[in-house]
Design an enzyme around this catalytic site. Sequence first.
Site, PDB file in Angstrom:
ATOM      1  N   ARG A  49       0.850  -1.198   0.000  1.00  0.00           N
ATOM      2  CA  ARG A  49       0.000   0.000   0.000  1.00  0.00           C
ATOM      3  C   ARG A  49       0.887   1.250   0.000  1.00  0.00           C
ATOM      4  NH1 ARG A  49      -1.479   1.553   4.707  1.00  0.00           N
ATOM      5  NH2 ARG A  49      -2.253  -0.459   5.385  1.00  0.00           N
ATOM      6  N   TYR A 101     -17.415  17.601 -13.743  1.00  0.00           N
ATOM      7  CA  TYR A 101     -17.623  16.156 -13.853  1.00  0.00           C
ATOM      8  C   TYR A 101     -18.635  15.715 -12.780  1.00  0.00           C
ATOM      9  CZ  TYR A 101     -16.777  11.161 -13.627  1.00  0.00           C
ATOM     10  OH  TYR A 101     -16.948   9.798 -13.613  1.00  0.00           O
ATOM     11  N   ASP A 173      -8.292  19.668 -12.794  1.00  0.00           N
ATOM     12  CA  ASP A 173      -8.627  18.339 -13.319  1.00  0.00           C
ATOM     13  C   ASP A 173      -8.302  18.380 -14.817  1.00  0.00           C
ATOM     14  OD1 ASP A 173      -9.827  16.091 -14.432  1.00  0.00           O
ATOM     15  OD2 ASP A 173     -11.554  16.138 -13.090  1.00  0.00           O
ATOM     16  N   LYS A 198      -9.022   7.678 -18.688  1.00  0.00           N
ATOM     17  CA  LYS A 198      -9.412   8.269 -19.966  1.00  0.00           C
ATOM     18  C   LYS A 198      -8.206   8.321 -20.907  1.00  0.00           C
ATOM     19  CE  LYS A 198     -13.036   8.579 -17.412  1.00  0.00           C
ATOM     20  NZ  LYS A 198     -13.400   9.762 -16.648  1.00  0.00           N
TER      21      LYS A 198
HETATM   22  C1  LIG Z   1     -13.842  10.080 -15.304  1.00  0.00           C
HETATM   23  C2  LIG Z   1     -13.522  11.380 -14.691  1.00  0.00           C
HETATM   24  C3  LIG Z   1     -13.252  11.508 -13.320  1.00  0.00           C
HETATM   25  C4  LIG Z   1     -13.336  10.315 -12.365  1.00  0.00           C
HETATM   26  O1  LIG Z   1     -12.398   9.336 -12.676  1.00  0.00           O
HETATM   27  P1  LIG Z   1     -12.649   7.739 -12.473  1.00  0.00           P
HETATM   28  O2  LIG Z   1     -11.387   7.157 -12.985  1.00  0.00           O
HETATM   29  O3  LIG Z   1     -13.857   7.375 -13.257  1.00  0.00           O
HETATM   30  O4  LIG Z   1     -12.856   7.518 -11.016  1.00  0.00           O
HETATM   31  C5  LIG Z   1     -12.930  12.764 -12.835  1.00  0.00           C
HETATM   32  N1  LIG Z   1     -12.894  13.848 -13.638  1.00  0.00           N
HETATM   33  C6  LIG Z   1     -13.161  13.763 -14.958  1.00  0.00           C
HETATM   34  C7  LIG Z   1     -13.101  14.983 -15.794  1.00  0.00           C
HETATM   35  C8  LIG Z   1     -13.491  12.543 -15.518  1.00  0.00           C
HETATM   36  O5  LIG Z   1     -13.781  12.471 -16.834  1.00  0.00           O
END
Ligand SMILES: *Cc1c(COP(=O)(O)O)cnc(C)c1O
Length: 385
Positions: A49, A101, A173, A198
Site C-alpha cells: 500500500r 464532472y 482536473d 481516460k
Molecule cells: C472520469 C472522470 C473523473 C473520475 O475518474 P474515475 O477514474 O472514473 O474515477 C474525474 N474527472 C473527470 C473529468 C473525468 O472524466
Amino acid sequence: MKSNHIETKVLHAGIEPDPSTGAIMTPIFQTSTYVQEAPGKHKGYEYARTQNPTRDVLQKNLAELEGMKYGLCFSTGMGAVDTCIKLLNPGDEVVATNDLYGGSYRIFTTVFARMGIKFTFVDMSDLAAVQSAINSNTKIVWVETPTNPLLRIIDIEAISSLAHKVNAMCVVDNTFASPYLQNPVNQGADIVMHSATKYINGHSDVVMGVLCTSSDEIHEKLAFLQNTCGATPGPQDCFLVLRGIKTLHVRMQRHCENGREVANYLKNHSAVEDVYWPGFESHPNHAVAKKQMLDFGGMISFTLKNDSLDDAMKFLSSTKLFSLAESLGGVESLIGHPASMTHGAIPREERIKNGLKDSLIRLSVGIEHIDDLLADLEEAFISIG
Ligand SMILES: *Cc1c(COP(=O)(O)O)cnc(C)c1O
C-alpha cells in the site's frame, strides 16, 4: 538523457531497464510485502500500500509528463479527488467550476459538504464571479478545463492568480486535455489531477487516478493520505497504464485530427443546433484555448435543432462505431447522453440552468478512419429523419 519533448518522455521518463534482469518493460511487482534483512533494514519497500516499484515508475513518468516534481497514483480518478479534498478541514471552502464532472459534483455535495467543507459553484469564464466567490476561507479553487460536457475553456492562469491572492491552491482536473494538450503547472496550478482511466491509459481497460504537484509540502501531505486512506492501484494496472502512455502523443494527434473533422461535419449539418468544440473561432473561449492548449482534443458535444429528447435517444442507439457508453478518451469512439448518464446525479433544474439541454449528445472521437466515423453519424441522422 533528459528530454523536454513529450514524445520522448512518454517512453523514457522515469523508466530504466529492470536492474536484476535487464527487462526493458517495467516488471509487474505482484507482491503485498517485502522481506527485510533485519527489522527496519530493507531496500526502501516495506508494504505494497505504501510503496510498489511498478507504481513508482508510473508515478515518476506522470510527474515528468506534467512537468511537475511528484506524481501519485490512485485506484480511480475519484480516489484522487477524494484524497485531494482530504487536505482540507471543516470550515474550509472550495470554489469549483459549475460545469463539473458529475462524480466530482457528487462527492463534493454529498460526502464532503456533510463534513463541514463548503462548496461554491461558479461559471469560471466569468472572472468577476470567481473573484467574488473566493474569500479568506477558500483553500482550493477547483478548475476543470475543457469542461464536461460543454467544452468551455477556463483560463487557468487567471484563476490560479486569483486563488493565490488568498493563499488557496489551484487544482486542475486535466483529464479532458491530457498532459499532451496542456500542462497546467505552466499557468500556475498547484495540483494537477487526472482520471488516467481516460486519455492517459487510452485503451478502456483500466480505472486509475493521478495527482501531481511540485510542492514538497503538498506532496508530503498527499503521500501521507495516499498511504493512510489506501486508495492505491494494483501493479498490473500500473503496468497497463505505463504501456498505454507510450502512445499518448500518437493517439492524441489522431484524436485531435478526427475531432476537427467531426466538429466541422456537425457544424454544417441541418439537424444540428449547436456544436461545442473549442477549436471553432466562434467558440467564446477560443482565444484562451489557443493560449493554453496545444490543440483542441477529440471531445465534442452538440444539440439537435428540435431539442427532442426522443430524437436524441434514437440517435444514441443508432450509431454503430460510436458505442453508447460512459467514459471517454479511449482509442474507440464513444457516444453518450450527459443528462441521463454522466450527469444523472445533477438535478434537472440545475442541469438546464448550466446549459445542459435534453438533446445534448457528447462524443469522444476515437482514432478510427474518419470516413467511417462520419458515415456512422450520417446514418444516425438519417434514422431520426
Ligand atoms: C472520469 C472522470 C473523473 C473520475 O475518474 P474515475 O477514474 O472514473 O474515477 C474525474 N474527472 C473527470 C473529468 C473525468 O472524466
